[in-house]
Scaffold this motif. Structure first.
Motif, mmCIF file in Angstrom:
data_model
loop_
_atom_site.group_PDB
_atom_site.id
_atom_site.type_symbol
_atom_site.label_atom_id
_atom_site.label_comp_id
_atom_site.label_asym_id
_atom_site.label_seq_id
_atom_site.Cartn_x
_atom_site.Cartn_y
_atom_site.Cartn_z
ATOM 1 N N ARG B 25 31.047 -41.355 -25.942
ATOM 2 C CA ARG B 25 29.810 -42.049 -26.286
ATOM 3 C C ARG B 25 28.966 -42.425 -25.083
ATOM 4 N NH1 ARG B 25 33.802 -45.540 -28.498
ATOM 5 N NH2 ARG B 25 34.204 -47.361 -27.229
ATOM 6 N N ARG B 26 29.604 -42.661 -23.937
ATOM 7 C CA ARG B 26 28.820 -43.002 -22.740
ATOM 8 C C ARG B 26 27.780 -41.936 -22.468
ATOM 9 N NH1 ARG B 26 32.910 -46.210 -20.437
ATOM 10 N NH2 ARG B 26 32.105 -48.235 -21.022
ATOM 11 N N THR B 27 28.236 -40.665 -22.544
ATOM 12 C CA THR B 27 27.320 -39.548 -22.295
ATOM 13 C C THR B 27 26.119 -39.620 -23.241
ATOM 14 O OG1 THR B 27 29.373 -38.348 -22.058
ATOM 15 C CG2 THR B 27 27.341 -37.063 -21.903
ATOM 16 N N PHE B 28 26.411 -39.870 -24.521
ATOM 17 C CA PHE B 28 25.316 -39.884 -25.493
ATOM 18 C C PHE B 28 24.400 -41.084 -25.274
ATOM 19 C CE2 PHE B 28 28.507 -37.265 -27.692
ATOM 20 C CZ PHE B 28 27.743 -36.129 -27.849
ATOM 21 N N PHE B 29 24.987 -42.202 -24.883
ATOM 22 C CA PHE B 29 24.153 -43.365 -24.599
ATOM 23 C C PHE B 29 23.226 -43.071 -23.423
ATOM 24 C CE2 PHE B 29 27.530 -46.475 -26.411
ATOM 25 C CZ PHE B 29 27.153 -46.096 -27.682
ATOM 26 N N LEU B 30 23.799 -42.435 -22.403
ATOM 27 C CA LEU B 30 22.983 -42.113 -21.225
ATOM 28 C C LEU B 30 21.867 -41.141 -21.597
ATOM 29 C CD1 LEU B 30 25.554 -41.842 -18.318
ATOM 30 C CD2 LEU B 30 23.716 -43.509 -18.619
ATOM 31 N N LEU B 31 22.233 -40.149 -22.410
ATOM 32 C CA LEU B 31 21.253 -39.166 -22.847
ATOM 33 C C LEU B 31 20.126 -39.857 -23.612
ATOM 34 C CD1 LEU B 31 20.743 -36.072 -22.993
ATOM 35 C CD2 LEU B 31 21.784 -36.147 -25.263
ATOM 36 N N ALA B 32 20.509 -40.752 -24.524
ATOM 37 C CA ALA B 32 19.515 -41.464 -25.330
ATOM 38 C C ALA B 32 18.621 -42.297 -24.429
ATOM 39 C CB ALA B 32 20.207 -42.348 -26.363
ATOM 40 N N LEU B 33 19.254 -42.981 -23.487
ATOM 41 C CA LEU B 33 18.491 -43.827 -22.569
ATOM 42 C C LEU B 33 17.496 -42.980 -21.784
ATOM 43 C CD1 LEU B 33 18.643 -46.842 -21.971
ATOM 44 C CD2 LEU B 33 19.864 -46.272 -19.867
ATOM 45 N N ALA B 34 17.992 -41.835 -21.314
ATOM 46 C CA ALA B 34 17.122 -40.958 -20.514
ATOM 47 C C ALA B 34 15.937 -40.476 -21.344
ATOM 48 C CB ALA B 34 17.939 -39.778 -19.986
ATOM 49 N N THR B 35 16.205 -39.994 -22.571
ATOM 50 C CA THR B 35 15.093 -39.484 -23.383
ATOM 51 C C THR B 35 14.126 -40.609 -23.735
ATOM 52 O OG1 THR B 35 16.682 -39.586 -25.193
ATOM 53 C CG2 THR B 35 16.022 -37.402 -24.460
ATOM 54 N N ILE B 36 14.656 -41.801 -23.970
ATOM 55 C CA ILE B 36 13.759 -42.919 -24.285
ATOM 56 C C ILE B 36 12.879 -43.220 -23.088
ATOM 57 C CG2 ILE B 36 13.714 -45.413 -24.671
ATOM 58 C CD1 ILE B 36 16.030 -45.047 -26.600
ATOM 59 N N LEU B 37 13.498 -43.235 -21.884
ATOM 60 C CA LEU B 37 12.715 -43.523 -20.676
ATOM 61 C C LEU B 37 11.645 -42.460 -20.473
ATOM 62 C CD1 LEU B 37 15.373 -44.904 -18.179
ATOM 63 C CD2 LEU B 37 13.582 -46.125 -19.437
ATOM 64 N N ILE B 38 12.034 -41.182 -20.675
ATOM 65 C CA ILE B 38 11.055 -40.108 -20.512
ATOM 66 C C ILE B 38 9.908 -40.293 -21.509
ATOM 67 C CG2 ILE B 38 10.694 -37.621 -20.787
ATOM 68 C CD1 ILE B 38 13.560 -37.233 -19.753
ATOM 69 N N SER B 39 10.266 -40.601 -22.757
ATOM 70 C CA SER B 39 9.234 -40.801 -23.783
ATOM 71 C C SER B 39 8.308 -41.935 -23.406
ATOM 72 C CB SER B 39 9.870 -41.103 -25.137
ATOM 73 O OG SER B 39 10.722 -40.072 -25.500
ATOM 74 N N VAL B 40 8.894 -43.033 -22.952
ATOM 75 C CA VAL B 40 8.066 -44.173 -22.575
ATOM 76 C C VAL B 40 7.163 -43.794 -21.405
ATOM 77 C CG1 VAL B 40 8.127 -46.501 -21.591
ATOM 78 C CG2 VAL B 40 9.660 -45.901 -23.450
ATOM 79 N N ALA B 41 7.725 -43.018 -20.473
ATOM 80 C CA ALA B 41 6.925 -42.588 -19.324
ATOM 81 C C ALA B 41 5.758 -41.720 -19.795
ATOM 82 C CB ALA B 41 7.798 -41.817 -18.338
ATOM 83 N N ILE B 42 6.043 -40.777 -20.687
ATOM 84 C CA ILE B 42 4.968 -39.918 -21.204
ATOM 85 C C ILE B 42 3.917 -40.767 -21.919
ATOM 86 C CG2 ILE B 42 4.401 -38.074 -22.832
ATOM 87 C CD1 ILE B 42 7.149 -36.917 -22.314
ATOM 88 N N LEU B 43 4.398 -41.721 -22.697
ATOM 89 C CA LEU B 43 3.471 -42.603 -23.405
ATOM 90 C C LEU B 43 2.611 -43.369 -22.406
ATOM 91 C CD1 LEU B 43 5.647 -44.073 -26.285
ATOM 92 C CD2 LEU B 43 3.513 -42.837 -26.530
ATOM 93 N N GLY B 44 3.262 -43.800 -21.326
ATOM 94 C CA GLY B 44 2.527 -44.559 -20.326
ATOM 95 C C GLY B 44 1.508 -43.718 -19.593
ATOM 96 N N ILE B 45 1.896 -42.496 -19.249
ATOM 97 C CA ILE B 45 1.022 -41.659 -18.448
ATOM 98 C C ILE B 45 -0.077 -41.020 -19.293
ATOM 99 C CG2 ILE B 45 0.921 -39.593 -17.001
ATOM 100 C CD1 ILE B 45 3.946 -40.287 -16.311
ATOM 101 N N ARG B 46 0.342 -40.350 -20.336
ATOM 102 C CA ARG B 46 -0.652 -39.627 -21.133
ATOM 103 C C ARG B 46 -1.291 -40.498 -22.201
ATOM 104 N NH1 ARG B 46 -0.491 -33.731 -21.367
ATOM 105 N NH2 ARG B 46 -1.437 -33.985 -23.397
ATOM 106 N N GLY B 47 -0.534 -41.442 -22.688
ATOM 107 C CA GLY B 47 -1.049 -42.313 -23.743
ATOM 108 C C GLY B 47 -1.183 -41.564 -25.046
ATOM 109 N N LEU B 48 -1.398 -42.304 -26.100
ATOM 110 C CA LEU B 48 -1.578 -41.666 -27.394
ATOM 111 C C LEU B 48 -3.054 -41.352 -27.565
ATOM 112 C CD1 LEU B 48 0.755 -43.818 -29.626
ATOM 113 C CD2 LEU B 48 1.049 -41.412 -29.064
#
Lengths: 620, 366
Positions: B25-48
């Protein structure tokens, strides 16, 4: 059926029930279509699919106060009255999310009808402070660029002090140089008005705005939308654009009008004259306020005298303001104490009637702001609908193909169930649009397409459960019963969650979300009905056929391909055996892979001891 | 192919083949965290890319248009209001949608006429509308109120159903994961966020929870008599449930995604911007991630949370002790204070077969 099986007739009952329900639905619809003009075979379409105009009005209150449901329903009644009086049939006026009113007008409504809907601003009674010719007044030294800017009047009317805040330095410059200069109170900030007719309320900003206002331009006659601050001075035009006014703060609101009507003036003896008047009746609050107003105004000079010295005091007139424009500005010569008043003037039958209507229809309990106004063309909607239905059909076919691949002949049951669900949904929508006035929107169509997946999921959960039970070594009959017991719970739990989502969204959301939530909730219910009253009983019946019972390779329940490896009772005293591997723990639960491997190892060991049966080595 | 798939399903079911989802599960938690961070970054940079419903403005819809040429529309708008940059989108095969910022009534009339002239249609074919900037916000505010109420209700219902609030919490955490990533994809693709998108997001909500409930139901079933045995821990049982529902999850997501994919395809290529396209992208991404998260995220989170429960922690310790005892050859019954062999013996009884020596407690061989 001469079966000794106690479950013998059971599957038929739900099937017949479902058939009766569907037939009743179709029958009701048929009866509706043949007897009533309201019903039709197809669900009614919402504006986005049919075309028309949709106006969303939002209630505006001072300080964002809560809006009562009663106020909203009263407002709906008034708007409906207005729309009906304009002859638009089938207008749909609904409240939405507690604060909004959606007015959906099918087809291409006239500008007048639209205006009737939009013209929902609060009616206000204000004292007249000053009035004059409609044209802008040229002044020598404009303090700012406002004098020529006509289009900003409306917003200025709402924020009379905005300029002063923006540019205080410029404001304190020399006088403007127009006829109203002597009215300007020197200390604008400190001016305390004794009563709403006090001229001390006229500040430099007000005067400048008055000079600049051009009532001859059509732009100034739109009312600007929104509502003027009831406590501030209002500079505005008459409805016809022939006069412009400076008005004091609101004294009576339109809410306090109980009734308004037009009629011929009656003399004291009871004889009728030929003069049209408008009668107004106030409620108790309005009666008190009107007495106060008229007792003050009746002391002020009448228009004929006032016009000689307009800067000494306000005239004895009040203005009836609707949508920020003055409908009428009658003079007051006597004090009204009974709450009944009349306005006389140069009315015709029509103009008196119009004013009476505006007074009563205009007396909305709330004020509204147009949030969105959309003209929707039917062509666009119908194309989206066609493509949407096409997409839905393709989706259905793909789902069908996939279930056939996955579940073989059993896949046909999935397809049949989906077809039943589709028929049920269609009937439900058609019936609801007849009985409840439901209209199918594009978002609703999307909800239905999504529901295909969610509906099919119930079958998958169910079929997978049966397969699991078969793997446990049960007979098909047993597997169906046990599998159903377990799958039932899962299906109910997950559908319950979906249904909660739909209900919450329906009651809390607005617009398209609502249509979507509605179909989502409806299809969730239909999913439950279909699974309980069709899929399960039909499967029970299918299980009796030799094809399924014997687990034909194509039946989807082929024990071999399901890896059944336990002795399995197949009926008629026969037992199907297979090579046995331990699959169960001491407590009867299934093993994990680690345990399986351990068990496998121990089995190999014990096989040296006995080749007859398997065992575990718990004691070691 | 299908044969192999069904064999795979069998193996997953019996445990012959097992993916250690919960254990890793650690791996999956890390993966989830990473994708969430990337998504938030994209949201921050490109915006909706917020639609007209959120910005407010005027919108014109031209129907019965022969060409899909967009420049004439831009020119038509500029001819009336030079500073205005219109957003033009093809809608369906013969319609255009032109969006501008808010225009005055007179400008609206002029633009309508200009557009009609530019495309050789009558003014009747040009529909105009005004959208207040608060309309979309209102929809989303209401929708988010709805979400909040819904989540509270779901927490309640699931806590009652699973008799464990931690399961409900896990569902909701997984749900946020799904929503954030879907928004990230939206920002990445750059499609307009319209009220239809909001509807799509709401469905993801419902679907994500729906899917998780199905998986959790199996977990619950597998762990029903957890305390009656000392062979497997809660985590192992949960992992078995995940494996056992994997075939269902795959079938379900394929079946749910097929119709959505067909709208998305038809929507994106034939319809152009509109309700259906907006909904379907949100749904496609969200449903896919929803299925993924209920297996690889929700269950591991649930296990991680529930292992904090004293009863489960205690059981874990007991299982470990029993294993330890088995490995060292001690009597595991002593460790947990319950006879682990008695029930087993009774089960072992096969008619006509003598239990013989092997049923007797044995001494350590070493």
């Amino acid at each position: 059926m001469a079966s000794t099986n106690t479950r013998g007739r059971a599957p038929w009952r739900p099937l017949i029930t479902l058939l009766v329900i569907l037939a009743a639905g179709a029958g009701a619809l048929f009866a509706g279509v043949t007897t009533s003009s309201e019903a039709q075979w197809t669900p009614k379409l919402a504006l986005d699919l049919e075309g028309g105009t949709q106006i969303i009005l939002q209630a505006v209150t001072a300080n964002n106060e809560a809006v009562s449901a009663e106020d909203i329903s009263q407002a709906i009644a008034i708007i409906r009255q207005r729309v009906d009086s304009s002859g638009v049939a089938e207008a749909e006026i609904t409240s939405q999310g507690g604060r909004n009113i959606v007015v959906a007008l099918p087809g291409n409504p006239s500008e007048e009808t639209l205006a009737l809907v939009r013209e929902s601003a609060q009616m206000q009674f204000r004292p007249v402070l000053y009035m004059g010719d409609p044209a802008p007044i040229e002044v020598e030294t404009p303090a700012d660029g406002e004098t020529t800017n006509d289009t900003d009047d409306a917003s200025d009317a709402q924020e009379p002090t905005a300029d002063a805040q923006q540019d205080p330095a410029a404001e304190s410059a020399e006088p403007v140089g127009g006829p109203l200069d002597e009215l300007i109170s020197d200390d604008a900030e400190a001016a305390e008005a004794e009563n709403p007719s006090d001229l001390a309320q006229i500040t430099r900003d007000v005067v400048e705005e008055f000079y600049a206002l051009d009532c001859t331009s059509p732009d100034s006659l739109t009312g600007g939308g929104g509502v003027a601050d009831p406590n501030a001075v209002l500079v505005t035009c008459s409805e016809e654009g022939d006069t412009k006014y400076i008005l004091g703060p609101m004294e009576i609101s339109g809410n306090d009008i109980a009734q308004a009507s037009s009629g011929l003036k009656q003399l004291q003896g009871g004889a009728m004259t030929n003069d049209w008047i408008v009668n107004i009746a106030f409620n108790s609050q309005g009666t008190r306020d009107f007495e106060t107003v008229t007792s003050r105004l009746s002391q002020l000079p009448e228009y004929e005298q006032w016009i000689y010295a307009p800067t000494s005091s306000a005239p004895n007139m009040f203005a009836i303001v609707l949508d920020n424009l003055v409908l009428s500005s009658p003079g007051v010569t006597e004090v009204f104490r009974t709450g009944e008043a009349f306005i006389e003037g140069t009315f015709t039958n029509e103009s008196a009637n119009k004013l009476a209507n505006q007074l009563s229809f205009g007396a909305l309990p709330l004020t509204f702001e147009v949030q969105s106004e959309e003209t929707i063309s039917a062509t666009l909607g119908s194309e989206q609908l066609q493509k949407g239905i096409l997409a839905g059909l393709i989706g259905l076919i793909l789902v069908g193909v996939y279930s056939l691949v996955q579940y073989r002949v059993l896949g046909t049951l999935t397809i049949a169930s989906l077809v039943i669900a589709a028929v049920a949904t269609y009937l439900a929508l058609a019936l609801l649009s007849w009985v409840q006035g439901y209209r199918l929107s594009l978002a609703g169509v999307a909800g239905i397409i999504v529901a295909i997946g969610i509906t099919a999921d119930s079958f998958i959960v169910y079929f997978e459960r049966i397969r699991d039970e078969l793997r446990e070594g049960r007979s098909l009959d047993g597997a169906i019963e046990v599998g159903w017991d377990r799958a039932k719970r899962t299906i109910i739990a997950s559908d319950a969650v979906n249904f909660i989502a739909a209900v919450v969204l329906y009651f809390l959301a607005v617009g398209g979300v609502r249509g979507f939530a509605f179909t989502l909730g409806l299809t969730t219910l239909i999913d439950l009905i279909v699974v309980f009253f069709f899929t399960h009983p039909v499967l029970q019946l299918l299980a009796r056929t030799r094809f399924f019972r014997n687990g034909h390779k194509l039946s989807g329940f082929n024990p071999e391909s399901l890896g059944v490896d336990r002795p399995r009772y197949v009926g008629r005293g026969k037992v199907a055996t297979a090579q046995s591997t331990p699959m169960f723990n001491d407590d009867g639960t299934r093993m994990t892979i680690a345990q399986r491997k351990a068990a496998q190892r121990s089995k190999e060991q014990t096989e040296q001891v006995s080749s007859q049966s398997t065992t575990r080595k718990d004691g070691e | 192919m299908a044969r192999r798939f069904s064999q795979w399903g069998n193996d997953l079911y019996t445990g012959a083949r097992s993916y250690d989802v919960v254990g890793k599960r650690r791996t999956f938690f890390l993966l989830a965290l990473a994708t969430i961070l990337i998504s938030v970054a994209i949201l921050g940079i490109r915006g909706l890319n917020l639609g007209i419903e959120f910005r407010g403005g005027s919108q014109f819809t031209l129907t019965n248009v022969d060409t899909s040429d967009q420049t004439s529309a831009v020119d038509a708008v500029t001819s009336v209001s030079p500073s205005e940059v219109a957003r033009v989108a093809n809608v369906g095969t013969n319609a255009l949608r032109v969006q501008t910022s808010e225009l005055t009534d007179i400008e609206v009339q002029e633009v309508r006429q200009a557009l009609a002239d530019a495309y050789g249609v009558t003014a009747d074919d040009v529909a105009s509308s005004y959208v207040g900037p608060t309309w979309g916000q209102d929809v989303s505010t209401k929708a988010f109120t709805g979400i909040a109420v819904f989540l509270v209700l779901v927490m309640l219902v699931m806590s009652l159903y699973f008799r464990a609030w931690r399961s409900a919490a896990a569902t909701i955490l997984a749900l946020f994961h799904d929503l954030i990533i879907t928004l990230g994809v939206y920002a990445l693709v750059g499609w307009e966020v319209s009220p239809a998108t909001i509807i799509g997001l709401l469905t993801i909500l419902a679907y994500s929870i729906y899917d998780t409930v199905v998986v959790f139901d199996k977990v619950r079933e597998n762990t029903d008599n957890l305390n009656g045995q000392y062979l497997a821990t809660y985590a192992e049982r949960a992992n078995l449930a995940v494996n056992q529902t994997m075939v269902r999850s795959i079938n379900t997501s394929v079946v749910a995604l097929l119709p959505v994919a067909s709208i998305l395809f038809i929507g994106a290529f034939l319809l152009g911007a509109g309700t259906l396209r907006d909904i379907s992208l949100a749904l496609f991404v969200g449903m896919g991630i929803g299925t993924y998260s209920s297996i690889f995220l929700a269950t591991p989170i649930q296990v991680a949370l529930r292992e904090r429960e004293p009863a489960i922690r205690e059981h874990n310790e007991q299982v470990a002790a029993v294993r330890e005892a088995r490995a060292t050859g001690a009597d595991p019954s002593q460790v947990v204070g319950v006879s682990l062999t008695q029930g087993a013996d009774e089960k072992n009884i096969v008619p006509g077969v003598r239990l013989a020596n092997r049923a007797q407690p044995k001494k350590r061989k070493r």
